[in-house]
Design an enzyme around this catalytic site. Structure first.
Site, PDB file in Angstrom:
ATOM      1  N   ARG A 250       1.046  -1.219   0.139  1.00 59.92           N
ATOM      2  CA  ARG A 250      -0.090   0.053   0.015  1.00 59.92           C
ATOM      3  C   ARG A 250       0.873   1.067  -0.132  1.00 59.92           C
ATOM      4  O   ARG A 250       1.971   1.204   0.641  1.00 59.92           O
ATOM      5  CB  ARG A 250      -0.838   0.080   1.231  1.00 59.92           C
ATOM      6  CG  ARG A 250      -2.119  -0.894   1.217  1.00 59.92           C
ATOM      7  CD  ARG A 250      -3.080  -0.545   0.145  1.00 59.92           C
ATOM      8  NE  ARG A 250      -4.469  -1.336   0.350  1.00 59.92           N
ATOM      9  CZ  ARG A 250      -4.539  -2.511  -0.457  1.00 59.92           C
ATOM     10  NH1 ARG A 250      -3.506  -2.892  -1.168  1.00 59.92           N
ATOM     11  NH2 ARG A 250      -5.550  -3.269  -0.202  1.00 59.92           N
ATOM     12  N   GLU A 279      -3.657   7.811  -5.293  1.00 54.48           N
ATOM     13  CA  GLU A 279      -3.956   7.132  -6.673  1.00 54.48           C
ATOM     14  C   GLU A 279      -5.327   7.505  -7.223  1.00 54.48           C
ATOM     15  O   GLU A 279      -6.169   7.351  -6.615  1.00 54.48           O
ATOM     16  CB  GLU A 279      -3.888   5.511  -6.345  1.00 54.48           C
ATOM     17  CG  GLU A 279      -2.526   5.030  -6.026  1.00 54.48           C
ATOM     18  CD  GLU A 279      -2.615   3.431  -5.736  1.00 54.48           C
ATOM     19  OE1 GLU A 279      -3.654   2.990  -6.043  1.00 54.48           O
ATOM     20  OE2 GLU A 279      -1.519   2.957  -5.300  1.00 54.48           O
ATOM     21  N   HIS A 298      -0.340   0.451 -10.216  1.00 54.00           N
ATOM     22  CA  HIS A 298      -1.288  -0.592  -9.298  1.00 54.00           C
ATOM     23  C   HIS A 298      -1.598  -1.837 -10.311  1.00 54.00           C
ATOM     24  O   HIS A 298      -2.767  -2.271 -10.241  1.00 54.00           O
ATOM     25  CB  HIS A 298      -2.439   0.222  -8.678  1.00 54.00           C
ATOM     26  CG  HIS A 298      -2.881  -0.635  -7.495  1.00 54.00           C
ATOM     27  ND1 HIS A 298      -3.178  -0.008  -6.289  1.00 54.00           N
ATOM     28  CD2 HIS A 298      -2.616  -1.874  -7.151  1.00 54.00           C
ATOM     29  CE1 HIS A 298      -3.330  -0.731  -5.427  1.00 54.00           C
ATOM     30  NE2 HIS A 298      -3.191  -2.017  -5.809  1.00 54.00           N
TER      31      HIS A 298
END
Length: 331
Positions: A250, A279, A298
């Site tokens: 994360r 993000e 991601h």
């Protein structure tokens, strides 16, 4: 706490509310629900439309299926009076106020380990790319640099020791692949013992020792309050100047400002980040424009197999929870 019964309004059936926009369709989930929970409607909203749709679906929702970037705050959870479960499309559940959910007897679930092999492949690919950066050699060729001069023009390395911070299912999968590649693997996590590390093919090291000796530090911690900015200036200063940091866990585990400073000052060689604190990042985010930092969008978790397993297991968590509750409680 007294258990809540279904509160019908205008003879509307209970619903499973999918709050997501990641997938092109939700037929897999609908098929799973239709087989076992035919008495539930299945409805879908984009996360941006939550406030618009909560009057229609909030009081009917007995389950919520949502993406990890959808914030389920105490206020939002209070708008789901009949909800029994919030099932996340993802490993973590840090987007959900779990205390608020627990207070309302709402089960919260994630999908652990579904992408362990995919992340392991990503980490090893990142290590290989750093050690032999083909894209930089190609740029050198296009610039007219050939032979040994290209090697001298491109900063490369031969990472030998990998230190894993976090040693659950994903960390262990990374360790297995790294050993196969001939790397020396050490690991640390808050609950890891030397015996457990050895049984899983890694050497246990204290956090400071592992950071100081590794060529590559790869993060696999769960993100929670205790791991927010777990890697900050102090930890980065303990790393070797030639070392790199890889984060597929994360974004909030790393203090981005401290990382940018460490790379710019050449306190560490660089970083490979598949997750960020913000993000998606803004186009002018410095993390995208700092030499030595590679950012991917991601996607370390992705493969068709992994996505299918993620979606299936997230839906099955709802099936299990509602089957245990029983149809009669919603009739």
């Amino acid at each position: 706490m007294k258990k809540r019964r279904w509160m019908p309004e205008q003879d509307q059936a209970p619903c499973i509310w999918i709050l997501d926009e990641e997938w092109p369709d939700y037929e897999l989930e609908r098929q799973i629900f239709a087989r076992v929970l035919p008495w539930c409607d299945v409805v879908h909203s984009r996360p941006a439309d939550y406030e618009r749709d909560v009057p229609a679906y909030g009081r009917r929702a007995v389950a919520l299926l949502t993406q990890i970037d959808v914030g389920m705050t105490e206020e939002r959870i209070a708008q789901l009076p009949c909800c029994r479960i919030i099932s996340n499309y993802g490993t973590g559940i840090d987007n959900i106020d779990t205390a608020a959910a627990m207070a309302r007897q709402i089960l919260v679930t994630g999908v652990s380990g579904y992408c362990a092999d995919e992340i392991a492949r990503y980490v090893l690919s990142a290590i290989r790319e750093w050690g032999r950066p083909l894209h930089l050699y190609e740029q050198a060729t296009r610039s007219g640099i050939w032979g040994l001069a290209a090697v001298q023009a491109v900063r490369a390395s031969s990472p030998r020791e990998l230190f894993l911070v976090g040693f659950g299912r994903i960390g262990q999968a990374v360790a297995a692949r790294a050993r196969t590649s001939g790397m020396i693997v050490s690991a640390w996590s808050p609950s890891l013992t030397p015996a457990r590390a050895e049984a899983c093919g890694a050497r246990y090291k204290e956090l400071s020792d592992g950071l100081a000796s590794a060529d590559v530090v790869s993060l696999h911690l769960r993100y929670e309050a205790s791991t927010h900015h777990f890697i900050r200036a102090e930890q980065l200063r303990q790393m070797k100047e030639t070392a790199i940091l890889i984060n597929t866990a994360r974004g909030g585990i790393v203090d981005t400002a401290a990382l940018l400073q460490a790379v710019r000052r050449q306190e560490i060689a660089g970083a490979v980040l598949d997750v960020l604190e913000q993000e998606p990042p803004r186009p002018d985010d410095p993390v995208l424009h700092t030499p030595g930092i590679i950012v991917t969008p991601h996607i370390a978790y992705y493969s068709p197999r992994a996505v299918h397993e993620l979606r299936r297991r997230a839906a099955e968590h709802i099936v299990q929870a509602l089957q245990e509750t029983g149809k009669e409680r919603f009739s």
